[in-house]
Design an enzyme around this catalytic site. Structure first.
Site, mmCIF file in Angstrom:
data_model
loop_
_atom_site.group_PDB
_atom_site.id
_atom_site.type_symbol
_atom_site.label_atom_id
_atom_site.label_comp_id
_atom_site.label_asym_id
_atom_site.label_seq_id
_atom_site.Cartn_x
_atom_site.Cartn_y
_atom_site.Cartn_z
ATOM 1 N N ASP A 1 -2.679 -18.331 2.400
ATOM 2 C CA ASP A 1 -3.677 -19.084 1.943
ATOM 3 C C ASP A 1 -3.980 -20.283 2.859
ATOM 4 O OD1 ASP A 1 -1.388 -20.088 1.596
ATOM 5 O OD2 ASP A 1 -1.323 -20.782 -0.664
ATOM 6 N N LYS B 1 3.836 -15.462 3.561
ATOM 7 C CA LYS B 1 4.089 -16.068 2.437
ATOM 8 C C LYS B 1 5.390 -16.347 2.033
ATOM 9 C CE LYS B 1 1.961 -18.378 -1.100
ATOM 10 N NZ LYS B 1 1.411 -19.581 -0.784
ATOM 11 N N ASP C 1 -11.484 -9.182 6.777
ATOM 12 C CA ASP C 1 -12.709 -9.162 6.224
ATOM 13 C C ASP C 1 -13.249 -10.429 5.940
ATOM 14 O OD1 ASP C 1 -12.239 -6.518 6.079
ATOM 15 O OD2 ASP C 1 -12.727 -6.416 3.809
ATOM 16 N N ASP D 1 -5.282 -7.023 5.716
ATOM 17 C CA ASP D 1 -6.684 -6.575 5.381
ATOM 18 C C ASP D 1 -7.768 -7.475 4.802
ATOM 19 O OD1 ASP D 1 -8.467 -4.556 3.919
ATOM 20 O OD2 ASP D 1 -7.090 -3.845 2.636
ATOM 21 N N TYR E 1 0.815 -1.143 0.037
ATOM 22 C CA TYR E 1 -0.010 -0.053 -0.031
ATOM 23 C C TYR E 1 0.641 1.346 -0.051
ATOM 24 C CZ TYR E 1 -3.751 -3.053 1.387
ATOM 25 O OH TYR E 1 -4.998 -3.915 1.155
#
Length: 356
Positions: A221, A189, A249, A245, A142
């Protein structure tokens, strides 16, 4: 106790839910004899419309001078459907986080038993889940270099982390784990991404300072799958900005709705407290938005920024009592909820106020 609180409604339903959050703070001040003074500031689409920029200098200065910020949401469909827009509401949000040094985003995923049926996940899998996410907030893709090349046909966003950035969020997560179940899951990851390899390396080093904490490393994942398969296995979770993020959610389904999830963005200065649900323009102005995430964000504000643990617990208990009494907003109602128990934003706010 005297405190200055900045209300930053932002866009969409932000105005509606922060109004309820402020009323809850007023009720707490009245009950406990505190003195809360308020100011307001613009951000996001509302700020662009008024000033041409998503975070005016005046708003940022007010944030710096306040003791805490109760925040609403930013975003507007006109920008979502225009990828070429150079000025966007979300730029104000990112600038606020960077300028205030809000590097740690705390997202408690707390399930109220009365909402077991509101989730699409089986109740027997959900019951007892209680997760605290630490999402790093001022690094990653970001904030890295971004742009276009090849005449605009190729785009790039650079993910970047420093050792220092990972260390400080890791320590906050480990400190929280020590006060909870002494379990921490670090999500990365590291099998394919270099920033994740640094992330894992640093978390492993910080873990040596907290030998009592059981540490698990999971790929993002796999974590996404396990959050749905077995959410009770998690206690404290720490992860990078982008992964956090997305995962939080997803985890909103554990709580039944995004309308129930509060968050705290903290660093070394003023803390910002906000629901995670976004601006939700499809329901803006209809009076049906769930304000409970804003109310629970106010509870976090009382606890984390002001050290008012009893006051914070009063707010949480009031929300719990409203749910136990059968009241719902539309997003958490089910087929068995009587119509007279499905309330709008202001009405369910009043039910919460009655119980504080």
């Amino acid at each position: 106790m005297k405190k200055n609180i900045l209300i930053v409604p932002g866009d969409g339903i932000g105005q509606e839910v922060t109004t309820v959050g402020k009323k809850v703070l007023d009720r707490i001040a009245e009950k406990y004899g505190h003195e809360f003074s308020y100011d307001e500031a613009l951000i996001g689409h509302a700020a662009i419309e008024a000033t041409g920029v998503p975070l005016p200098d005046e708003s940022l200065e007010k944030m710096r001078k306040s003791d805490a910020v109760l925040f609403g949401a930013v975003g507007h469909p006109k920008y979502d459907n225009d990828p070429s827009a150079k000025v966007r509401p979300e730029q104000g949000l990112l600038k606020m986080r960077k300028e205030l040094g809000l590097y740690a985003n705390l997202r408690p995923i707390k399930l109220f038993d009365e909402l077991l049926s509101a989730s699409s996940i089986k109740p027997e899998i959900l019951k007892g889940a209680d997760i605290l996410f630490f999402r790093e907030l001022t690094g990653d893709i970001y904030f890295g270099e971004k742009g276009r090349k090849d005449n605009g046909d190729t785009a790039f966003d650079v993910a970047q982390y420093s050792r220092f950035e990972v260390e400080r969020i890791a320590r906050k997560a480990f400190e929280a784990a020590m006060t909870r179940g002494k379990k921490l899951c670090s999500v990365d990851k590291a099998n394919v991404i270099e920033t994740s390899r640094l992330w894992r390396e640093v978390v492993q080093q910080v873990a040596k300072e907290y030998p009592e904490v059981e540490v698990e490393h999971q790929f993002v994942d796999a974590t996404a799958m396990l959050l749905i398969k077995d959410p009770k296995r998690f206690d404290v979770v720490v992860t990078a900005n982008l992964f956090g993020d997305i995962l939080t959610d997803e985890a909103s389904q554990i709580a039944g709705s995004m309308g129930m999830l509060a968050s705290a963005s903290v660093g070394d200065g003023t803390g910002v407290y906000e629901p995670i649900h976004g601006s939700a323009h499809d329901i803006t102005g209809k009076g049906v938005a769930n304000p409970m995430a804003s109310v629970l964000s106010a509870a976090l504000l009382l606890d984390i920024s002001f050290g008012m643990k009893q006051e914070s617990e009063d707010v949480i208990q009031a929300v719990d009592q409203v749910l136990k009494a059968g009241f719902r907003t539309g997003d958490i109602a089910d087929a068995a909820t009587p119509k007279e128990k499905i309330l709008g934003t202001d009405a369910i706010g009043e039910e919460i106020l009655k119980r504080i």
